[in-house]
Design a protein around this motif. Sequence first.
Motif, mmCIF file in Angstrom:
data_model
loop_
_atom_site.group_PDB
_atom_site.id
_atom_site.type_symbol
_atom_site.label_atom_id
_atom_site.label_comp_id
_atom_site.label_asym_id
_atom_site.label_seq_id
_atom_site.Cartn_x
_atom_site.Cartn_y
_atom_site.Cartn_z
ATOM 1 N N THR A 185 0.749 -1.320 -0.195
ATOM 2 C CA THR A 185 0.073 0.160 0.043
ATOM 3 C C THR A 185 0.784 1.219 -0.079
ATOM 4 O O THR A 185 0.513 2.222 -0.690
ATOM 5 C CB THR A 185 -0.891 0.174 1.141
ATOM 6 N N THR A 186 1.717 1.291 0.934
ATOM 7 C CA THR A 186 2.680 2.360 0.945
ATOM 8 C C THR A 186 4.036 1.881 1.684
ATOM 9 O O THR A 186 3.755 1.264 2.535
ATOM 10 C CB THR A 186 2.071 3.586 1.660
ATOM 11 N N ALA B 30 14.751 -3.706 7.894
ATOM 12 C CA ALA B 30 14.640 -2.481 7.391
ATOM 13 C C ALA B 30 13.858 -1.618 8.353
ATOM 14 O O ALA B 30 13.290 -2.105 9.411
ATOM 15 C CB ALA B 30 13.752 -2.975 5.964
ATOM 16 N N GLY B 31 13.589 -0.442 7.977
ATOM 17 C CA GLY B 31 12.963 0.568 8.857
ATOM 18 C C GLY B 31 11.469 0.233 8.593
ATOM 19 O O GLY B 31 11.091 -0.447 7.526
ATOM 20 N N VAL B 32 10.422 0.885 9.306
ATOM 21 C CA VAL B 32 9.075 0.457 9.159
ATOM 22 C C VAL B 32 8.532 1.263 7.677
ATOM 23 O O VAL B 32 7.841 0.813 7.178
ATOM 24 C CB VAL B 32 8.165 1.128 10.379
ATOM 25 N N ALA B 33 8.989 2.684 7.659
ATOM 26 C CA ALA B 33 8.781 3.248 6.420
ATOM 27 C C ALA B 33 9.848 3.578 5.634
ATOM 28 O O ALA B 33 10.511 4.477 5.637
ATOM 29 C CB ALA B 33 7.905 4.582 6.850
ATOM 30 N N PRO B 34 10.344 2.423 4.757
ATOM 31 C CA PRO B 34 11.554 2.670 4.332
ATOM 32 C C PRO B 34 11.543 3.523 3.129
ATOM 33 O O PRO B 34 12.942 3.571 2.284
ATOM 34 C CB PRO B 34 11.864 1.185 3.644
ATOM 35 N N ALA C 130 1.228 8.874 4.728
ATOM 36 C CA ALA C 130 1.724 8.605 3.126
ATOM 37 C C ALA C 130 0.435 8.345 2.264
ATOM 38 O O ALA C 130 0.066 8.658 1.337
ATOM 39 C CB ALA C 130 2.762 7.818 3.007
ATOM 40 N N ALA C 131 -0.387 7.223 2.916
ATOM 41 C CA ALA C 131 -1.809 6.855 2.352
ATOM 42 C C ALA C 131 -2.854 8.053 2.620
ATOM 43 O O ALA C 131 -3.774 8.012 1.658
ATOM 44 C CB ALA C 131 -2.129 5.487 2.663
#
Length: 317
Positions: free
Chosen positions: A64-65, A124-128, A284-285
């Motif tokens: 999704t994002t 990885a980060g949560v919101a890469p 972001a969404a």
Amino acid sequence: MLPAAVLASAGPLLAASPAAADTGLPRISTAPPQDGGCVKPSRRPPVDAPWPQQYIAPARAWDTTRGAGVTVAVVDTGVDAVHSPSLSGRVIPATAAAGTDCIGHGTFVAGLIAAAPRPGTGFAGVAPEAGIVAVRTTAPDGTATANSVAAGIDAAVARHARVIAVPIALARSSPALVAAVREAGRHGAVVIAPSYASGGTGTRSGDAPAPAAYPAALPGVLAVAALGPGGVPDQKLAPRTAPDPAAPGNAVMSVGPGGTGSFTGDGAEPATAFVAGAAALAVAAHPDLTPSQLKGALCPSEHTSTAAGLRRHERKA
């Protein structure tokens, strides 16, 4: 459905996996090394699938994002924007000094929020794909004041950050800090901070709670508590600042300054990064989310972990 709700679709919780155990990684804290120098680069490669990623499963949201287009401010010790390849090209220092990080804490937090996946690693980060604004608000010894944090939040707002992570717990507030938090909300930003200090903001006597932590204790700030592997609460001190969400904070792995190696850290301070990353995915969404709507999505009921609260939100969506 908010994309952040997908983070709750974790697989089996691992209470004692190798990733959750002591990995022998060098430690990052809010204080500089005891030798008075800067944190030395880590030569340890990332471990596969750290337990927080198995617990909150951020990859379930990435179809999704991934947080692209959202700016997250890290108000801390700075972020090493040159030697951290997983953050390369997405860190904007608010000042020249903020692009370096002698202590390493800000880089560690930024990695938890937005580190890009790297081939051959499970971290990885949560919101890469989120952008990071690095704001240095600490002195060389890692200390901060209410006024320095206020200036950091103001700098984040000036750079249009929608999510402001302040992984700092102070014993006192100030009029400037109150005003900065209020102004952030007026500009549509949410401030996220630890509800207590990792080293303990005081020694508890009997049933007396730990002192309040700022900016977490201020109205409108998301106050975060830490969880250990498997989602076990990890509060050694009962905070007077009642936490909103709780997120992974014990035996957490992330990047650090000076290279590609990994570090480990503990406490409510790194836990703020996971909440900030989830907030970045949601914004972001759904760019029109207000700070209060975002807070409601991340913690739909009091005293719940971010993952557990988002599970309930997902079932309602």
